[in-house]
Design a protein around this motif. Structure first.
Motif, short mmCIF file in Angstrom:
data_model
loop_
_atom_site.label_atom_id
_atom_site.label_comp_id
_atom_site.label_asym_id
_atom_site.label_seq_id
_atom_site.Cartn_x
_atom_site.Cartn_y
_atom_site.Cartn_z
N ALA A 64 27.27 -6.71 0.02
CA ALA A 64 26.86 -6.54 -1.38
C ALA A 64 28.06 -6.64 -2.28
O ALA A 64 28.28 -7.25 -3.47
N PHE A 65 28.99 -5.61 -1.94
CA PHE A 65 30.23 -5.44 -2.76
C PHE A 65 31.07 -6.58 -2.60
O PHE A 65 31.76 -7.02 -3.84
N ALA A 66 31.33 -7.22 -1.56
CA ALA A 66 32.28 -8.42 -1.80
C ALA A 66 31.68 -9.57 -2.35
O ALA A 66 32.41 -10.45 -3.07
N GLY B 210 38.92 -13.72 5.14
CA GLY B 210 39.91 -13.92 6.09
C GLY B 210 41.40 -14.29 5.14
O GLY B 210 42.34 -14.74 5.76
N MET B 211 41.27 -13.97 4.05
CA MET B 211 42.19 -14.43 3.18
C MET B 211 42.99 -12.61 3.02
O MET B 211 42.54 -12.03 2.95
N GLN B 212 44.19 -12.98 2.28
CA GLN B 212 45.03 -11.85 2.22
C GLN B 212 44.80 -11.34 0.84
O GLN B 212 44.36 -12.43 -0.23
N PRO B 213 44.60 -10.14 0.54
CA PRO B 213 44.50 -9.86 -0.90
C PRO B 213 45.77 -10.50 -1.78
O PRO B 213 46.77 -10.83 -1.40
N ILE B 214 45.14 -10.69 -3.03
CA ILE B 214 45.71 -11.54 -4.07
C ILE B 214 47.17 -11.09 -4.25
O ILE B 214 48.17 -11.93 -4.44
N CYS B 215 47.42 -9.79 -4.26
CA CYS B 215 48.76 -9.23 -4.56
C CYS B 215 49.81 -9.46 -3.42
O CYS B 215 50.80 -9.90 -3.72
N VAL B 216 49.32 -9.33 -2.23
CA VAL B 216 50.22 -9.76 -1.02
C VAL B 216 50.50 -11.33 -1.12
O VAL B 216 51.67 -11.49 -0.90
N LYS B 217 49.44 -12.03 -1.20
CA LYS B 217 49.49 -13.39 -1.12
C LYS B 217 50.71 -13.90 -2.31
O LYS B 217 51.42 -14.85 -1.83
N CYS C 65 40.79 -6.42 -2.58
CA CYS C 65 40.30 -7.78 -2.41
C CYS C 65 39.53 -8.12 -1.44
O CYS C 65 39.33 -8.87 -0.66
N ALA C 66 38.05 -7.16 -1.42
CA ALA C 66 37.28 -7.12 -0.48
C ALA C 66 36.88 -8.66 -0.13
O ALA C 66 36.28 -9.08 0.99
N ASP C 67 36.55 -9.16 -1.43
CA ASP C 67 36.00 -10.53 -1.18
C ASP C 67 36.94 -11.65 -0.37
O ASP C 67 36.57 -12.27 0.30
N ARG C 68 38.19 -11.42 -0.57
CA ARG C 68 38.98 -12.34 0.12
C ARG C 68 39.22 -11.90 1.43
O ARG C 68 39.34 -12.86 2.29
N ILE C 69 39.36 -10.68 1.77
CA ILE C 69 39.66 -10.24 3.23
C ILE C 69 38.37 -10.68 4.01
O ILE C 69 38.32 -11.05 5.16
N ALA C 70 37.20 -10.44 3.35
CA ALA C 70 35.93 -10.96 4.12
C ALA C 70 36.14 -12.38 4.45
O ALA C 70 35.34 -12.83 5.52
N GLY D 31 38.92 -0.53 6.34
CA GLY D 31 39.72 0.72 5.97
C GLY D 31 39.49 0.87 4.21
O GLY D 31 40.10 1.68 3.66
N ALA D 32 38.91 -0.25 3.70
CA ALA D 32 38.79 -0.19 2.15
C ALA D 32 38.15 0.97 1.76
O ALA D 32 36.94 1.37 2.24
N VAL D 33 38.46 1.44 0.60
CA VAL D 33 37.68 2.48 -0.02
C VAL D 33 37.33 1.82 -1.28
O VAL D 33 37.96 1.14 -1.90
N LEU D 34 35.78 1.80 -1.40
CA LEU D 34 35.26 0.82 -2.54
C LEU D 34 34.53 1.69 -3.33
O LEU D 34 33.64 2.41 -3.11
#
Lengths: 808, 219, 188
Positions: free
Chosen positions: C33-35, B151-158, B144-149, B101-104
């Motif tokens: 690519a984005f992540a 399986g981590m929480q977005p850093i703000c939530v964490k 935090c697409a990199d984190r959720i990819a 659901g992320a808008v990137l």
């Protein structure tokens, strides 16, 4: 803290007073919110509405420096309405003790006052003693000199009207807090008081805290889950650095520093080891000689023998009655009486009050050694604005220090949890941890004494020291070792092995411990307990979030102090739902109890709960404090009032101060300085800001010095939000940006309007254009017990600035 | 099933852990800010702050002080208007990940040019995207697409200490939001979930949006 | 002993399910690519403690090839449950701040500048000053003739930033020298 962070969740009423918990201990506020989720009342009593107030049920604005009046009113409320926890008060406190006939209180002064010396003769406040030397106790409370009756009389003057007049708090608001908090005087309810520097930084700091002791003992809130008096300690390891006593007046483990009257260890022990006549008092300090000898053994090792008094003679002895604390150091420095010294990891030229004097004092040193992460207002004092380096004599050595992630060791959190941290990376550049500075430095000094001789070389050369610092080795030294093969119970320990707990420490020189309260933290059996990461709990422990297997907590992993007061005489918890300990089938379950003895119902072996008190009872009336056995309201050293309703004694008769030309004080109700200033820290900076101003992402959030003021005051002074402002006191002048807000409102005090403003003290000139020390305004008047200065209340004036030079 | 955030402002203490953690995780440089008579700094979202906590104070009907905190960020709309507008100029400049659901915003946003970029910004009902003058790209929260990819929480939530922010499956977050709302309403009868059907970042507000921020809610 | 060190891959609160790249759907390529690579990929986790307030939140330092790459809260620490405030969240940039002191500096009397010095020279200078001050000024007896062995004209201030072990070292060294003017932030 008597309790610990997680335990706050167990409260039914959370009274935050003298602290801004959400801003200064933001993560711990999680547990305040959990208490709220469980239905607790959250109350914030503080001069300004802050981020803490925003999350509380309500905020009560209090004029800075009037906490004793506010709490005295609550004590009166409890006693008048009989809201106290009767069984607890009768059995566990000194309410029934009969006070000696020399005690008196008259118009603001206790008996024994010596005006010339500004001191009380505290022997005038002694308890009545019986033939056995023990206290005279009247359980019927009929004796008019029973502590509870003296308290009743003393606080009967703290009526709602008087309290409201002085504090500026409406009577409705007073009752709102009193009613909600006093509802915890029931056995199955608990209330916690969370305080911090908002209480300590007053000329009556200790008595502010004593008030909370009175209230919490009356309500039976000490020792129980969700109760306690919880000092939200500030600095990362201020708990540990206090335990290890980087203080003139203590040795590690809460022992008085020797003074000249105690020439031998025997004399020291005699003066410092209390004796009780009560059979059921544990009187834990009767063990002091064991801890003292073990400390000396830790310092001097094999050189410390019974024959040489364990090297006690080598220790420096204070002159009785002399104060060697930093405010006195700075005054002596100002008068040119000090040659040089070390300032490590602290920034006095920004954080100490009356900073203009502090800065002038530092100029008088011949040499100074600093160790810091960054340049600070202290390290670079010689080139501060307005100073000509060419006229500054001080030779300065500035040593780069290592950041937390660059070193290993332990710290102690506010809940006394001992937490190990590993080294992640090497120190930046050539930075070193503090021990890697002091160990080689001390070795160089030793080498000089070996090579050249010198005066009194013995304490330096005979010391049990080290060639190279290893954190783990010192964690062990703190715990302590056996120095002779010793049998403890069925087990024999060899010389060089770790002591299992402080119960094994002895006064004969066969054990060492650099701090008895930490004995048991690192053992042969279980290793370094500060590294424990085990979250398992019994259901009873889980019910209150005790986490006894995560890290380790002093003393002996006891998570809640005075927990014997959480049960009745039979060892049954007052509140079984949130039990801390319970006596079941002949043994204690839950937390580590305050001593192994059975409950008090066992007339032979049972012990009273307040084991650190000589007579085992919680003390309402105490002859220890320098300023009186019961807390009494006095105005701050600088006050907008010329009189108050409680007595003719305007300010504390015994607060400490200096009287140099740079210690100016505005007289009471000085029209030149009609506004009360209170100072504080803020979430995004750390205290004086020496570290955090150097972190761009934090400076971005709070970039410059501000002064919070009411719309009413701003209108009076023609100031708009965001304007530059000059704030002045009798001691200094500071530039700040106006933050005009509804969060500060004028107080009505004894019929007149008193304005209050608030400023953070995080800004200093080494960060360009952010402003400079707020403490140039604050006063060097100090609490007579602790010598903590009154940074929370002084008198100032302000006006709109034409131009600003400190802020850009 | 997309992810959602709940931001329960009645729990927020404005510690700004989220605001700073976002900058740290994203390696965003600090802005040179000034004190202007407010704690809210930087004053607004900008190319180097994808998340800021907004402060708003007022007196309630009884004269008591109310201080509201609003950790502002991209709402990751279920139907992102920004993407619609961007697609017309440069397809792929803004994408929506159907799973999270992320808008990137992608690097292609640099091809939008100032005019189209402004149109994208104007299209956002919450005034979120900003144009980085250096890279010419649009900037905003990427969940935090990199984190959720991983399986981590977005850093703000964490980072959030008080449970103000929660992240998870949309369905579960909506259920939690309803539960929280019911509980909060006992004290704040006007409390509501802002634009709950249209966004994946659901704010629980205790009172009218005017008491938080102009763009706190759209409807 | 039950260890509950959750890995981040599993360490999410109830209701949060892992999302792998393969689950990302039709925008997979772009989103992938984005992540990109996560910055803590392959880094070692080291447990430290935030150096600010006395909540003492435990922190995970991510270290790769001897360099710190990121920091965040330790989710297992029961007090913080992984959370941090603004200061704790800024630990990485505090560590990496270009304002950090890197070498011992020396400012000579009446000089208008700092000079870089090496540790050995610096500590030798300080040791000499301490010894001279002590030999000249230590008070062996007070006015009443009582043994006091105290050194009054040098002082030690600091610090609650020190670990317990560092405090123990400092206290022992100072009392060995006879220093009585010793104090720190506990009194501020």
């Amino acid at each position: 803290m008597t309790n610990h962070w997680i335990d706050i969740q167990n409260s039914d009423a959370v009274l935050i007073i003298g602290s801004n918990a959400a801003e200064h201990h933001p993560v711990a506020f999680k547990w305040v919110m959990r208490a709220k989720d469980r239905g607790a009342a959250l109350m914030h009593v503080d001069p300004k509405f802050s981020r803490t107030s925003a999350r509380c049920d309500f905020h009560v604005p209090l004029r800075s420096g009037t906490d004793i009046a506010f709490l005295g009113g609550m004590i009166n409320h409890i006693l008048e309405k009989e809201l106290y926890f009767k069984e607890y008060v009768e059995k566990y406190t000194n309410a029934a003790f009969v006070v000696g006939k020399n005690y008196a209180f008259n118009d603001g002064l206790f008996s024994g006052f010596n005006a010339a010396a500004r001191r009380y003769d505290k022997s005038m406040w002694a308890m009545e003693t019986g033939p056995d030397g023990g206290p005279v106790i009247d359980p019927s409370f009929k004796n008019e000199r029973c502590v509870i009756n003296l308290m009743r009389k003393h606080y009967s003057r703290y009526t709602l009207k008087n309290v409201s007049d002085i504090t500026g708090v409406s009577q409705d608001n007073l009752l709102k807090v009193y009613d909600r908090f006093c509802a915890t005087g029931k056995p199955d309810k608990a209330g916690t008081i969370m305080y911090a520097l908002g209480w300590t930084q007053h000329t009556v700091g200790v008595q502010n805290i004593r008030c909370s002791a009175l209230i919490q003992l009356l309500l039976g809130n000490i020792g129980v889950a969700g109760g306690g008096i919880n000092a939200l300690r500030g600095e990362p390891n201020v708990q540990g650095s206090t335990d290890h006593a980087l203080l003139y007046n203590n040795l590690p483990g809460y022992h008085a520093t020797p003074n000249a009257s105690w020439q031998t260890l025997a004399e020291y022990n005699k003066a410092n080891t209390p004796v009780t006549a009560l059979k059921n008092s544990a009187n834990w300090w009767s063990n002091r000689p064991k801890y003292m000898t073990s400390l000396l053994k830790g310092w001097f090792g094999d050189a410390a023998t019974p024959e040489n008094d364990f090297c006690y003679a080598y220790l420096p002895k204070l002159e009785p009655g002399q104060d060697y604390s930093y405010m006195y150091v700075m005054d002596k420095m100002y008068h040119g009486k000090l040659e040089g010294g070390f300032i490590f990891g602290v920034n006095p030229m920004n954080s100490f009050p009356n900073t203009n004097k502090m800065r002038a004092a530092l100029d008088k040193l011949d040499w100074l050694v600093c160790s810091e992460l960054h340049h600070s207002e202290t390290t670079d004092n010689w080139q501060r604005p307005g100073s000509d380096p060419k006229s500054q004599k001080t030779e300065v050595f500035l040593l780069p220090s290592a950041h937390r992630i660059e070193k290993e060791g332990t710290i102690s959190n506010s809940g006394r949890w001992l937490q190990w941290f590993d080294q992640g990376v090497k120190p930046a550049g050539e930075a070193r941890n503090f021990a890697d500075i002091f160990v080689p430095l001390f070795n160089k000094i030793r080498a000089l004494y070996t090579a050249e001789g010198g005066v009194l070389p013995e304490p330096i050369l005979k010391m049990h020291w080290t060639e190279k610092f290893k954190a783990d080795e010192w964690t062990k030294r703190i715990n302590g070792f056996f120095w002779a093969d010793t049998k403890v119970g069925d087990k024999t320990y060899k010389r060089g092995q770790l002591v299992p707990a402080f119960g094994a420490l002895t006064a004969d020189g066969s054990t060492s411990s650099l701090n008895w309260v930490y004995a048991g933290s690192y053992t042969e059996e279980e290793g370094n307990k500060s590294k424990r990461r085990d979250t398992t709990q019994t259901p009873m422990q889980a019910a209150i979030g005790l986490y006894p297997n995560w890290s380790w907590c002093w003393p002996v992993n006891r998570r809640i102090l005075y927990n014997r007061a959480s049960v009745d005489e039979n060892g049954k918890p007052w509140n079984p739902e949130r039990a801390v300990i319970a006596w079941e089938n002949g043994k204690w379950t839950g937390d580590v109890p305050d001593g192994p003895w059975p409950p008090m119902a066992d007339k032979e072996k049972g012990k009273l709960p307040f084991i650190m008190m000589k007579d085992g009872h919680g003390g309402f009336f105490a002859s220890g404090p320098a300023d009186g056995p019961l807390p009494e309201h006095y105005e701050p050293a600088e006050t907008p009032l010329s009189s108050h309703v409680f007595s003719k004694q305007l300010s504390s008769p015994v607060y400490k101060f200096h009287s140099s030309d740079m210690d100016q004080v505005a007289p009471p109700a000085d029209p030149r300085y009609p506004i009360v200033l209170t100072t504080y820290s803020l979430t995004e900076h750390w205290c004086g800001g020496g570290e955090t101003r150097n972190v761009p992402n934090l400076l971005e959030t709070e970039p410059q010095l501000y002064v919070e003021m009411s719309h009413e005051l701003a209108r009076e002074k023609g100031i708009q939000n965001g304007d530059g402002v000059i704030v002045e006191s009798a001691r200094g002048r500071v530039e700040a940006i106006a933050m005009v807000t509804i969060r500060i409102r004028p107080f009505t005090v004894m019929g007149k309007t008193v304005h209050l403003i608030g400023m953070p003290f995080a800004y200093g000139w080494t960060t360009p254009k952010c402003g400079d020390s707020t403490n140039r305004l604050t006063i060097g008047a100090c609490d007579p017990n602790t010598t903590i200065p009154e940074a929370k209340a002084c008198c100032v004036n302000l006006h709109k600035a034409d131009t600003l030079t400190e802020i850009g | 099933m997309p992810k959602s955030f709940l931001i329960d402002t009645t729990r927020c203490t404005a510690c700004r852990g989220c605001q700073v953690a976002c900058k740290e995780w994203k390696d965003l440089p600090a802005n040179d800010t000034k004190q202007r008579g407010s704690h809210q700094n930087p004053p607004d979202l900008n190319p180097y702050n994808y998340k800021i906590v907004r402060f708003h104070e007022h007196l309630d009907e009884y004269g008591a002080v109310v201080w509201n905190f609003f950790p502002d960020q991209c709402r990751h709309c279920t139907i992102p208007l920004c993407k619609d507008v961007a697609d017309r100029a440069v397809p792929g400049a803004i994408i929506k990940d159907s799973k999270s659901g992320a808008v990137l915003v992608t690097e292609k946003s640099a091809e939008l040019g100032p005019k189209n970029a402004q149109a994208v910004i104007n299209a956002c009902p919450y005034n979120i995207p900003r144009l980085d003058p250096k890279t010419k790209r649009l900037t905003k929260c990427d969940m935090c697409a990199d984190r959720i990819a991983k399986g981590m929480q977005p850093i703000c939530v964490k980072t959030c200490p008080t449970g103000t922010m929660v992240f998870g499956e949309r369905e579960e977050i909506l259920a939690l939001a309803q539960k929280r709302l019911e509980s909060v309403k006992r004290r704040f009868p006007k409390a509501f979930l802002a634009d709950v059907r249209d966004v994946n970042v659901v704010y629980l507000l205790a009172e009218e949006k005017e008491h938080y921020h102009e763009y706190a809610a759209f409807l | 002993m039950k260890k509950t060190r959750r890995s981040f891959l599993k360490g999410l609160s109830a209701g949060v399910i892992c999302l792998s790249l393969g689950q990302l759907g039709f925008d997979l390529k772009e989103a992938q690519a984005f992540a990109g690579a996560i910055k803590i990929e392959g880094a070692k986790e080291v447990i430290s403690v935030c150096p600010f307030c006395s909540v003492c939140c435990q922190v995970i330092a991510y270290v790769r090839d001897g360099a710190l790459v990121s920091t965040e809260g330790d989710p297992d620490f029961p007090v913080s449950e992984g959370a941090l405030c603004a200061k704790g969240a800024a630990l990485f940039s505090m560590y990496s701040s270009h304002h950090r002191l890197q070498k011992p500096l020396y400012r000579a009397p009446y000089s208008d500048r700092w000079e870089e010095k090496d540790w050995d020279w610096t500590l030798n200078q300080i040791a000499r000053k301490v010894k001279n001050a002590r030999d000249k000024n230590i008070i062996l007896k007070d006015e009443k003739g009582r043994t006091v062995n105290r050194l009054e004209n040098i002082f030690m201030m600091g610090t609650s930033h020190a670990s317990n072990e560092e405090c123990a070292v400092i206290h022992q060294a100072m009392r060995g020298l006879g220093v009585v003017h010793m104090d720190h932030q506990a009194r501020v």
